[in-house]
Enzyme design. Structure first.
Site, PDB file in Angstrom:
ATOM      1  N   LYS A  37     -15.277   7.323  -5.046  1.00 46.09           N
ATOM      2  CA  LYS A  37     -16.596   7.549  -4.454  1.00 46.09           C
ATOM      3  C   LYS A  37     -17.225   8.820  -5.024  1.00 46.09           C
ATOM      4  O   LYS A  37     -18.403   8.848  -5.366  1.00 46.09           O
ATOM      5  CB  LYS A  37     -16.480   7.687  -2.926  1.00 46.09           C
ATOM      6  CG  LYS A  37     -15.958   6.453  -2.214  1.00 46.09           C
ATOM      7  CD  LYS A  37     -15.590   6.792  -0.756  1.00 46.09           C
ATOM      8  CE  LYS A  37     -14.698   5.727  -0.149  1.00 46.09           C
ATOM      9  NZ  LYS A  37     -14.070   6.179   1.126  1.00 46.09           N
ATOM     10  N   HIS A  67       0.800  -1.231   0.000  1.00 49.65           N
ATOM     11  CA  HIS A  67       0.000   0.000   0.000  1.00 49.65           C
ATOM     12  C   HIS A  67       0.826   1.271   0.000  1.00 49.65           C
ATOM     13  O   HIS A  67       0.262   2.361   0.037  1.00 49.65           O
ATOM     14  CB  HIS A  67      -0.923   0.046   1.225  1.00 49.65           C
ATOM     15  CG  HIS A  67      -2.104  -0.854   1.124  1.00 49.65           C
ATOM     16  ND1 HIS A  67      -3.304  -0.442   0.607  1.00 49.65           N
ATOM     17  CD2 HIS A  67      -2.261  -2.161   1.454  1.00 49.65           C
ATOM     18  CE1 HIS A  67      -4.168  -1.444   0.638  1.00 49.65           C
ATOM     19  NE2 HIS A  67      -3.562  -2.510   1.154  1.00 49.65           N
ATOM     20  N   LYS A 123     -10.244  13.497   3.561  1.00 50.04           N
ATOM     21  CA  LYS A 123      -9.282  12.389   3.662  1.00 50.04           C
ATOM     22  C   LYS A 123      -8.386  12.658   4.850  1.00 50.04           C
ATOM     23  O   LYS A 123      -8.437  13.751   5.431  1.00 50.04           O
ATOM     24  CB  LYS A 123      -8.453  12.280   2.376  1.00 50.04           C
ATOM     25  CG  LYS A 123      -7.850  13.617   1.915  1.00 50.04           C
ATOM     26  CD  LYS A 123      -7.116  13.501   0.594  1.00 50.04           C
ATOM     27  CE  LYS A 123      -8.008  13.404  -0.619  1.00 50.04           C
ATOM     28  NZ  LYS A 123      -7.851  12.162  -1.345  1.00 50.04           N
ATOM     29  N   ARG A 124      -7.548  11.687   5.244  1.00 49.51           N
ATOM     30  CA  ARG A 124      -6.576  11.963   6.286  1.00 49.51           C
ATOM     31  C   ARG A 124      -5.767  13.207   5.938  1.00 49.51           C
ATOM     32  O   ARG A 124      -5.507  13.482   4.760  1.00 49.51           O
ATOM     33  CB  ARG A 124      -5.632  10.758   6.469  1.00 49.51           C
ATOM     34  CG  ARG A 124      -6.272   9.576   7.157  1.00 49.51           C
ATOM     35  CD  ARG A 124      -6.759   9.919   8.552  1.00 49.51           C
ATOM     36  NE  ARG A 124      -5.649  10.077   9.467  1.00 49.51           N
ATOM     37  CZ  ARG A 124      -5.370   9.250  10.468  1.00 49.51           C
ATOM     38  NH1 ARG A 124      -6.137   8.200  10.699  1.00 49.51           N
ATOM     39  NH2 ARG A 124      -4.341   9.464  11.259  1.00 49.51           N
ATOM     40  N   LYS A 170      -0.797  14.576   0.780  1.00 48.00           N
ATOM     41  CA  LYS A 170      -2.134  14.762   0.202  1.00 48.00           C
ATOM     42  C   LYS A 170      -2.407  16.228  -0.129  1.00 48.00           C
ATOM     43  O   LYS A 170      -3.354  16.555  -0.825  1.00 48.00           O
ATOM     44  CB  LYS A 170      -3.201  14.208   1.148  1.00 48.00           C
ATOM     45  CG  LYS A 170      -3.194  12.668   1.244  1.00 48.00           C
ATOM     46  CD  LYS A 170      -4.241  12.176   2.235  1.00 48.00           C
ATOM     47  CE  LYS A 170      -4.258  10.669   2.430  1.00 48.00           C
ATOM     48  NZ  LYS A 170      -5.032   9.941   1.400  1.00 48.00           N
ATOM     49  N   THR A 210      -9.308   5.991  -2.834  1.00 46.38           N
ATOM     50  CA  THR A 210     -10.636   5.447  -3.130  1.00 46.38           C
ATOM     51  C   THR A 210     -11.681   6.541  -2.952  1.00 46.38           C
ATOM     52  O   THR A 210     -12.763   6.460  -3.535  1.00 46.38           O
ATOM     53  CB  THR A 210     -10.978   4.257  -2.215  1.00 46.38           C
ATOM     54  OG1 THR A 210     -10.719   4.616  -0.851  1.00 46.38           O
ATOM     55  CG2 THR A 210     -10.179   3.032  -2.597  1.00 46.38           C
TER      56      THR A 210
HETATM   57  C1  PLP Z   1     -12.787   6.399   1.446  1.00 41.58           C
HETATM   58  C2  PLP Z   1     -12.369   6.846   2.783  1.00 41.58           C
HETATM   59  C3  PLP Z   1     -11.033   7.172   3.013  1.00 41.58           C
HETATM   60  C4  PLP Z   1      -9.977   7.143   1.930  1.00 41.58           C
HETATM   61  O1  PLP Z   1      -9.991   8.390   1.265  1.00 41.58           O
HETATM   62  P1  PLP Z   1      -8.804   8.817   0.278  1.00 41.58           P
HETATM   63  O2  PLP Z   1      -9.310  10.084  -0.314  1.00 41.58           O
HETATM   64  O3  PLP Z   1      -8.694   7.727  -0.742  1.00 41.58           O
HETATM   65  O4  PLP Z   1      -7.594   8.993   1.093  1.00 41.58           O
HETATM   66  C5  PLP Z   1     -10.662   7.595   4.277  1.00 41.58           C
HETATM   67  N1  PLP Z   1     -11.569   7.685   5.278  1.00 41.58           N
HETATM   68  C6  PLP Z   1     -12.872   7.408   5.078  1.00 41.58           C
HETATM   69  C7  PLP Z   1     -13.826   7.545   6.212  1.00 41.58           C
HETATM   70  C8  PLP Z   1     -13.312   6.966   3.837  1.00 41.58           C
HETATM   71  O5  PLP Z   1     -14.610   6.672   3.665  1.00 41.58           O
END
Ligand code: PLP
Length: 833
Positions: A680, A377, A568-569, A574, A676
């Site tokens: 979404k 990862h 996101k985190r 990022k 991911t």
């Molecule tokens: C999908 C998801 C992530 C991952 O988000 P990225 O933008 O791909 O880093 C992190 N936290 C939650 C709660 C998510 O649903």
């Protein structure tokens, strides 16, 4: 095209059409069941029941329906002697389960009606369920999406992990600063799980290894652990789409073998009497809140070994019970390691085969290698797990011996195949010799696996030239790509029912089973009637999010504005900082010329920073400081708002994502393995502004260059730029906006109470901008202005939005899992169309 892979298919299911709406007798039956649960399982009468009591009663009644199918699925797997998949993951970021279960069982309308008859509102009950936040971010959420897809595709699978008493911390923003509070998801009980007090294993730690003669000159190594911790199983059934198949998520809880030392207690040493218990139970107490960096402490190693050992014992016991001989394990079991966290499985499986089943080394190694596979990862070398040799020797002495022996044989074979290449030997060794001797868990996972996959095309290619460059020379055939996906049940059907209904109306009910049917939307993408419908759905979702923003933050936002979302985190790679700086530049430009035809925007941020990650926490504070200044300024009142929503989690994501117009995916190219969140939002019709990183590259290929805003340096250019020197000063001087923005931040414009607050951030940007915010700033600014232009062209915007949704079918985790099933696990999948 559900799954355009040719996996071996199981029989087609009989029902492929949409379930009829709630039938009367079903409603009556469920109503009776809920009342019975409320009375006899919760112990309340309807007049006195709280929302939480009703939630529990509803969950128990729903669980009964799942259990019937669970028993059938399990019996079938046993009677058919099917191969099983074991997904080992230290994280499962599940979220709430009530709507998930009801959606997959197609019972949502039945339950809504049944509760309605009782005067109870299902949507209110939804809100009282706590999030199961047993993960940090993308890696844990991937595991949760995979569980849904494996059940949907009728793969006989177990998820294995840890049942943390406390999941990811609760984030509170106080005066703009992140504060962490413990999260308590189990405090009112968990109606979805079954404790299995009869399924327990002793997991050993420490102690010594003794060589015992066993006849002739043969010797056997016997490990005498100094400490035993009991792993207790808790099972949560995971029901797939249309309830066809139910799998098990088995999470381990740690318990002391002796709950207390009675002798010490009786002598008055109450603390001492409990010390062993506290130490043992610490293992499943709390999730490590780090993300994309290794946690590195002894407790973390104990967590990793604890759940890996318990899971291996459990699956080997099941295998031997069913098939009689551990030697056939690779034919009947696949073990997938989600990152290196469970990679001690390689040494543990060897130990069990050799020490407990008396299998000789070469055969044990063959069994191990054919059973285990590993998903990588991250490319960051500093983020790959390593453990100090002395720590491993102390905590897992027998495993350390085995790792040394694996390494000796490995090095010998590489030396033969690549004579004279000492650099190669030291790079592929399981032991790192510089900076103190350490065990490289990534190398152990690679060597012990027959398949090593990355999680997006670019990431898998970069693996071959960076982290596993040298392993790729030796074992090129082992490396492959499995681009991540998301479960459409949660991220479309549940999160966005209005869009789902519109898609069923326009593409036909088959979209619910075959995401490839979304493609039908493309032919009508330019249709203005469709645009009106899409816009109405989005508007409704934005109104809901606006209400949430008002309730939680007391900020009024205009649902007609462009909702620009980065969730996101919080991590430097990022680049939330890039977004905040662009926000400041935009704010300045709007103030300078408020009459210009700006696209009104709401900038929405949400995400948690690791508690010890100071830079990330400072970025959160800056976003909040900027929000305060911007939101209080009447000159931009109708043009710009900045919102930082606290405590990002799955449930909040489910509200924000359907309301997003623009999806920010702006990581430094080469640093985001897949992402991911990007999938979404594009599925829900947001347009992406992003770099050519992770799965953004494949999203661009699917939706087309005209329907995505790509900017910035490529991964290759990032590498070149770092090698040549980043030239921050040149980038800042060449930019029409950036210099002023940095001066403002450095000068305390957003932190008048503490003018130097952002010195660390600005100094990094000016002098060691490792994440290349400064060279990418102008190209990001320009891409944002292209966003403005398209936003002001309504038909153009909605055409692009429709084309995004139409082409996201490939990003279903059903496709991803079908590829794992075909290429790595060699198990059949149910054809869902
Ligand atoms: C999908 C998801 C992530 C991952 O988000 P990225 O933008 O791909 O880093 C992190 N936290 C939650 C709660 C998510 O649903």
């Amino acid at each position: 095209m559900t799954v355009e892979v040719e996996s071996k298919m199981l029989d087609k299911p009989e029902t492929t059409t949409r379930a009829p709406s709630a039938a009367g007798d079903d409603v009556a039956k469920f109503r009776t069941a809920v009342i019975a649960k409320l009375t006899y399982a919760v112990g309340k009468n309807p007049a006195a029941a709280s929302d939480r009591d009703w939630f529990l009663a509803t969950a128990f009644a729903t669980r009964d329906r799942i259990v019937d199918r669970w028993v059938t699925s399990t019996r079938q797997t046993y009677s058919e002697g099917r191969k099983r998949v074991y997904y080992l993951s230290l994280e499962f970021l599940i979220g709430r389960l009530l709507f998930d279960a009801l959606t997959n069982l197609e019972m949502l309308e039945t339950v809504r009606a049944a509760l309605g008859d009782l005067g109870v509102d299902l949507d209110r009950l939804r809100q009282v369920e706590p999030d199961a936040a047993l993960g940090n971010g993308g890696l844990g959420r991937l595991a949760a999406c995979f569980m849904d897809s494996m059940a949907t595709l009728s793969i006989a699978a177990y998820g294995y992990g840890i049942r943390y008493d406390h999941g990811l911390f609760r984030q509170v923003i106080k005066n703009g600063w992140q504060q962490e509070y413990p999260e308590d998801w189990l405090s009112f009980g968990n109606p979805w799980e079954f404790e299995r007090p009869e399924v327990t294993y002793d997991v050993g730690f420490g102690g010594s290894v003794e060589a015992v003669a066993v006849g002739g000159d043969r010797k056997k190594q016997v490990w005498h652990p100094a400490e035993q911790v009991e792993a207790v199983a808790y099972d949560t059934p995971i029901v797939g789409w249309r309830g066809r198949h139910v799998n098990t998520l088995r999470l381990w809880s740690a318990r002391a073998t002796d709950p207390l030392r009675l002798d010490a207690f009786n002598q008055g040493d109450h603390m001492g009497a409990l010390a062993d218990q506290v130490k043992a139970e610490a293992i499943s107490k709390v999730l490590y809140p780090s993300d994309a960096t290794p946690a590195g402490q002894e407790l973390r190693l104990r967590q990793e070994y604890f759940f890996t050992a318990a899971s291996l014992h459990d699956l080997i016991r099941r295998h031997v019970d069913t098939f009689g001989d551990v030697r056939s394990l690779p034919d009947k079991a696949s073990i997938q390691l989600n990152d290196t966290h469970p990679s001690i499985a390689v040494a543990e499986l060897m130990r069990v085969l050799i020490d407990e089943h008396d299998i000789e080394w070469a055969q044990a190694w063959d069994i191990t290698n054919r059973t285990i596979s590993y998903t990588n990862h991250t490319l960051l070398p500093e983020a790959l797990e390593t453990w100090p040799v002395p720590l491993m020797e102390r905590v897992l002495p027998r495993h350390m011996q085995i790792i040394y022996l694996i390494n000796a044989l490995h090095i010998e074979s590489v030396r033969k195949a690549f004579p004279g290449d000492d650099a190669l030997l030291s790079s592929v060794s399981l032991i790192q010799e510089d900076h103190g001797r350490r065990v490289r868990m990534g190398n152990l996972a690679f060597l012990g696996s027959h398949s090593i996959n990355g999680v997006a095309a670019l990431h898998s290619e970069l693996m071959k030239t960076t982290v596993f460059k040298d392993f790729y020379r030796i074992y090129p055939e082992r490396m492959n790509n499995k681009t991540n996906g998301i479960t459409f049940r949660r991220w479309l059907n549940e999160a966005n029912p209005a869009l789902t209904n519109l898609l069923v109306e326009t593409c036909g009910p088959e979209v619910l089973d075959d995401p490839g049917a979304l493609k039908k939307l493309e032919a009508m993408a330019g249709d203005s009637a469709l645009h009106d419908k899409l816009a109405a759905v989005r508007r409704q979702n934005k109104v809901a999010l606006s209400r949430l923003i008002r309730d939680r933050l007391d900020i009024k936002v205009n649902p007609g504005a462009l909702f620009d979302v980065q969730i996101k985190r919080i991590h430097e790679y990022k680049r939330q900082l890039l977004n905040v700086l662009e926000t400041i530049a935009l704010y300045d430009a709007m103030r300078a010329n408020p009459a210009k035809a700006w696209a009104p925007r709401v900038k929405i941020f949400s995400g948690k920073a690791a508690a010890s990650y100071h830079m990330a926490k400072l970025i959160i504070k800056l976003a909040n400081d900027v929000a305060k200044v911007v939101n209080d300024d009447p000159t931009v009142r109708d043009l710009l708002k900045v919102v930082f929503l606290p405590n990002y989690n799955v449930s909040l994501a489910e509200v924000i994502i359907p309301a997003a117009d623009l999806s920010e995916q702006i990581s430094t190219a080469g640093m985001e393995a897949s992402g991911t969140g990007n999938m979404k939002m594009a599925l829900n019709g947001a347009l992406t502004i992003g770099t050519l990183d992770g799965a953004n590259v494949e999203i661009k290929e699917h939706v087309g260059d005209d329907n995505i805003f790509i900017f910035g340096l490529t991964a290759q250019e990032v590498e070149d730029r770092r090698a040549a020197g980043i030239d921050e000063a040149g980038a800042i001087a060449a930019s029409p906006h950036l210099g002023e923005v940095l001066d403002a931040v450095a000068g305390g414009v957003f932190s008048p109470d503490e003018p130097d607050r952002y010195k660390p951030l600005v100094d990094a940007l000016r002098h060691h901008d490792y994440f290349l915010v400064t060279p990418d700033f102008d190209s990001y600014w320009d891409a944002q202005r292209r966003v403005d232009a398209l936003w002001n062209n309504r038909p153009g915007w909605w055409t692009a939005s429709a084309i995004n949704t139409a082409n996201m079918g490939w990003f279903s985790s059903d496709r991803t899992i079908s590829e794992y099933a075909r290429d790595i696990w060699h198990v059949p999948v149910l054809q869902t169309r």
